[in-house]
Motif scaffolding. Structure first.
Motif, PDB file in Angstrom:
ATOM      1  N   UNK A 189       0.817  -1.217   0.000  1.00 19.56           N
ATOM      2  CA  UNK A 189       0.000   0.000   0.000  1.00 19.56           C
ATOM      3  C   UNK A 189       0.854   1.271   0.000  1.00 19.56           C
ATOM      4  N   UNK A 190       2.017   1.214  -0.672  1.00 14.47           N
ATOM      5  CA  UNK A 190       2.869   2.394  -0.762  1.00 14.47           C
ATOM      6  C   UNK A 190       2.137   3.487  -1.549  1.00 14.47           C
ATOM      7  N   UNK A 191       2.031   4.665  -0.955  1.00 12.19           N
ATOM      8  CA  UNK A 191       1.419   5.790  -1.642  1.00 12.19           C
ATOM      9  C   UNK A 191      -0.093   5.793  -1.681  1.00 12.19           C
ATOM     10  N   UNK A 192      -0.723   4.760  -1.109  1.00  8.61           N
ATOM     11  CA  UNK A 192      -2.184   4.700  -1.138  1.00  8.61           C
ATOM     12  C   UNK A 192      -2.775   5.518   0.006  1.00  8.61           C
ATOM     13  N   UNK A 193      -4.042   5.890  -0.151  1.00  7.30           N
ATOM     14  CA  UNK A 193      -4.725   6.688   0.855  1.00  7.30           C
ATOM     15  C   UNK A 193      -4.732   5.954   2.197  1.00  7.30           C
ATOM     16  N   UNK A 194      -4.344   6.667   3.237  1.00  4.43           N
ATOM     17  CA  UNK A 194      -4.332   6.080   4.573  1.00  4.43           C
ATOM     18  C   UNK A 194      -3.085   5.296   4.907  1.00  4.43           C
ATOM     19  N   UNK A 195      -2.186   5.119   3.943  1.00  6.93           N
ATOM     20  CA  UNK A 195      -0.963   4.353   4.205  1.00  6.93           C
ATOM     21  C   UNK A 195       0.033   5.207   4.977  1.00  6.93           C
ATOM     22  N   UNK A 196       0.810   4.564   5.870  1.00 11.58           N
ATOM     23  CA  UNK A 196       1.864   5.284   6.577  1.00 11.58           C
ATOM     24  C   UNK A 196       3.195   5.204   5.847  1.00 11.58           C
ATOM     25  N   UNK A 197       3.146   4.687   4.602  1.00  8.74           N
ATOM     26  CA  UNK A 197       4.353   4.617   3.766  1.00  8.74           C
ATOM     27  C   UNK A 197       4.033   5.332   2.456  1.00  8.74           C
ATOM     28  N   UNK A 198       4.225   6.637   2.404  1.00 10.15           N
ATOM     29  CA  UNK A 198       3.783   7.400   1.224  1.00 10.15           C
ATOM     30  C   UNK A 198       4.668   7.259  -0.016  1.00 10.15           C
ATOM     31  N   UNK A 199       5.929   6.877   0.152  1.00  6.94           N
ATOM     32  CA  UNK A 199       6.848   6.821  -0.995  1.00  6.94           C
ATOM     33  C   UNK A 199       7.711   5.570  -0.953  1.00  6.94           C
ATOM     34  N   UNK A 200       8.298   5.232  -2.119  1.00  5.68           N
ATOM     35  CA  UNK A 200       9.240   4.121  -2.177  1.00  5.68           C
ATOM     36  C   UNK A 200      10.485   4.419  -1.337  1.00  5.68           C
ATOM     37  N   UNK A 201      10.850   5.698  -1.239  1.00  6.30           N
ATOM     38  CA  UNK A 201      12.019   6.054  -0.430  1.00  6.30           C
ATOM     39  C   UNK A 201      11.800   5.654   1.025  1.00  6.30           C
ATOM     40  N   UNK A 202      10.624   5.968   1.547  1.00  6.14           N
ATOM     41  CA  UNK A 202      10.346   5.598   2.933  1.00  6.14           C
ATOM     42  C   UNK A 202      10.208   4.089   3.085  1.00  6.14           C
ATOM     43  N   UNK A 203       9.651   3.427   2.072  1.00  2.00           N
ATOM     44  CA  UNK A 203       9.528   1.972   2.134  1.00  2.00           C
ATOM     45  C   UNK A 203      10.906   1.319   2.227  1.00  2.00           C
ATOM     46  N   UNK A 204      11.839   1.799   1.411  1.00  3.95           N
ATOM     47  CA  UNK A 204      13.182   1.217   1.443  1.00  3.95           C
ATOM     48  C   UNK A 204      13.942   1.619   2.706  1.00  3.95           C
ATOM     49  N   UNK A 205      13.599   2.746   3.276  1.00  4.21           N
ATOM     50  CA  UNK A 205      14.176   3.074   4.582  1.00  4.21           C
ATOM     51  C   UNK A 205      13.740   2.055   5.638  1.00  4.21           C
ATOM     52  N   UNK A 206      12.482   1.603   5.540  1.00  2.00           N
ATOM     53  CA  UNK A 206      12.005   0.549   6.439  1.00  2.00           C
ATOM     54  C   UNK A 206      12.824  -0.729   6.245  1.00  2.00           C
TER      55      UNK A 206
END
Length: 373
Positions: free
Chosen positions: A33-50
């Motif tokens: 749910x990257x970038x989807x409404x209500x997601x706490x991971x708005x971008x691929x950059x933040x996802x890869x930081x995780x």
């Protein structure tokens, strides 16, 4: 050597870390749910930081990163070390794979920022099929379309087809250079490949993953004039047709659900739409098997893989039914065996092997990446 394998989709990132010496999976996960409404991971950059934080929390230091890239066009016949030229080429091929390459590219660029000193390798779904001859990859359309706009058949699932072919050849103690096979990757996405001497010579997917077999939500082969008809009769713009054929067709279009497990449950309960969906799915596979038998002349093995290919004995049985004239004779008892490793399903004495070979695209990507280490 520890290798991180990344599969970056438009709204998800799947990742695994392998210890290459032991083939052990040290870490795996998926961010959705990257970038989807209500997601706490708005971008691929933040996802890869995780992902980076997960690695750090586990005390894992990686030596290389292998990236799955869907479309390599004619540029890439093998995995490559990623540099600025490779990134530019992947970006240039976005028109050929607008649903996939942008996300793959985002994963690469962010990983380069977060892991600047780590070797990074691109492994392409299309690469294995670049050995197809022109008679198989060209469309009968104006030559300028190919010469100026790269309109041709590319094929996909190449990493899976190559991996299971190699595994089958090793299992049968065959030299890959003399091994002929038909591989069936059957999952939500489905494709068939004709392999001669260890090389892809034809495959069912085309310029995009829409061509070929019936899939979970993709139509597979169509009369191209269908587009013109629908535009006229339903006043549908071309932009509306692409999602309809990719996300609302296939099994889902025929019976309302795209998951083969649910289709089969409904079919066995007497749902006529589900029965048609299952039968049409099988029928299209049979047609490709017959065609590829003709292309290859000699076939050593018919190989099933993918979620459906590995786990649905019912589909395997239906696909192989009444193909004795082609040398395909399934043993119904052997076909029911659990398939955690390679399983032979043909009748005793049959010349043509029918194999179930579990695919592992992530491990195949890791192996390709390790070759550069």
């Amino acid at each position: 050597m520890k290798i991180l394998v990344l599969n970056a989709g438009s709204s998800s990132i799947k990742y695994q870390v392998f210890a290459m010496a032991t083939a052990e999976v040290l870490l795996k996960g998926v961010i959705e749910r990257i970038g989807e409404a209500g997601s706490d991971v708005p971008t691929h950059h933040q996802a890869l930081q995780h992902v980076a934080q997960h690695l750090q929390a586990q005390g894992l230091e990686i030596n290389a990163i292998g990236h799955r890239v869907v479309h390599g066009g004619e540029h890439f016949q093998q995995p490559v070390v990623i540099d600025a030229t490779v990134v530019a080429a992947i970006r240039a091929m976005i028109p050929l794979a607008p649903l996939h390459n942008p996300a793959n590219l985002a994963g690469i660029e962010v990983a380069q920022q977060l892991f600047p000193q780590v070797l990074q390798v691109a492994v392409f779904d299309t690469a294995f099929h670049q050995t197809m001859p022109p008679v198989a990859f060209r469309y009968a359309v104006p030559a300028a379309w190919y010469q100026q706009h790269q309109v041709r058949r590319y094929g996909f699932h190449g990493t899976s087809h190559q991996y299971v072919m190699q595994q089958a050849a090793a299992y049968l103690q065959c030299d890959v250079s003399g091994f002929n096979a038909i591989t069936l990757h059957l999952g939500n996405g489905c494709s068939a490949t004709a392999i001669a001497g260890g090389q892809s010579v034809d495959t069912s997917m085309g310029m995009t993953p829409l061509e070929g077999l019936v899939m979970g939500t993709r139509s597979g082969d169509l009369d191209p004039a269908l587009h013109f008809y629908l535009e006229r009769e339903l006043a549908l713009p071309a932009t509306a047709l692409e999602p309809l054929l990719n996300k609302h067709s296939g099994l889902k279009g025929l019976c309302g659900v795209g998951d083969m497990r649910e289709v089969q449950t409904r079919a066995m309960a007497g749902d006529t739409d589900a029965q048609l969906a299952e039968a049409l799915f099988v029928y299209r596979i049979k047609k490709y098997i017959g065609a590829y038998m003709a292309v290859l002349g000699r076939v050593d093995a018919l190989i099933f893989t993918g979620g459906i290919g590995e786990h649905s004995a019912r589909i395997r049985e239906q696909v192989c039914a009444n193909l004795q004239s082609l040398g395909i004779s399934l043993d119904s008892v052997r076909n029911q065996q659990p398939c955690s490793s390679i399983v032979e399903c043909q009748q005793a004495g049959a010349a043509l092997k029918v194999l179930v070979v579990p695919t592992n695209e992530e491990w195949a990507i890791a192996l390709s990446t390790a070759a550069f280490g």
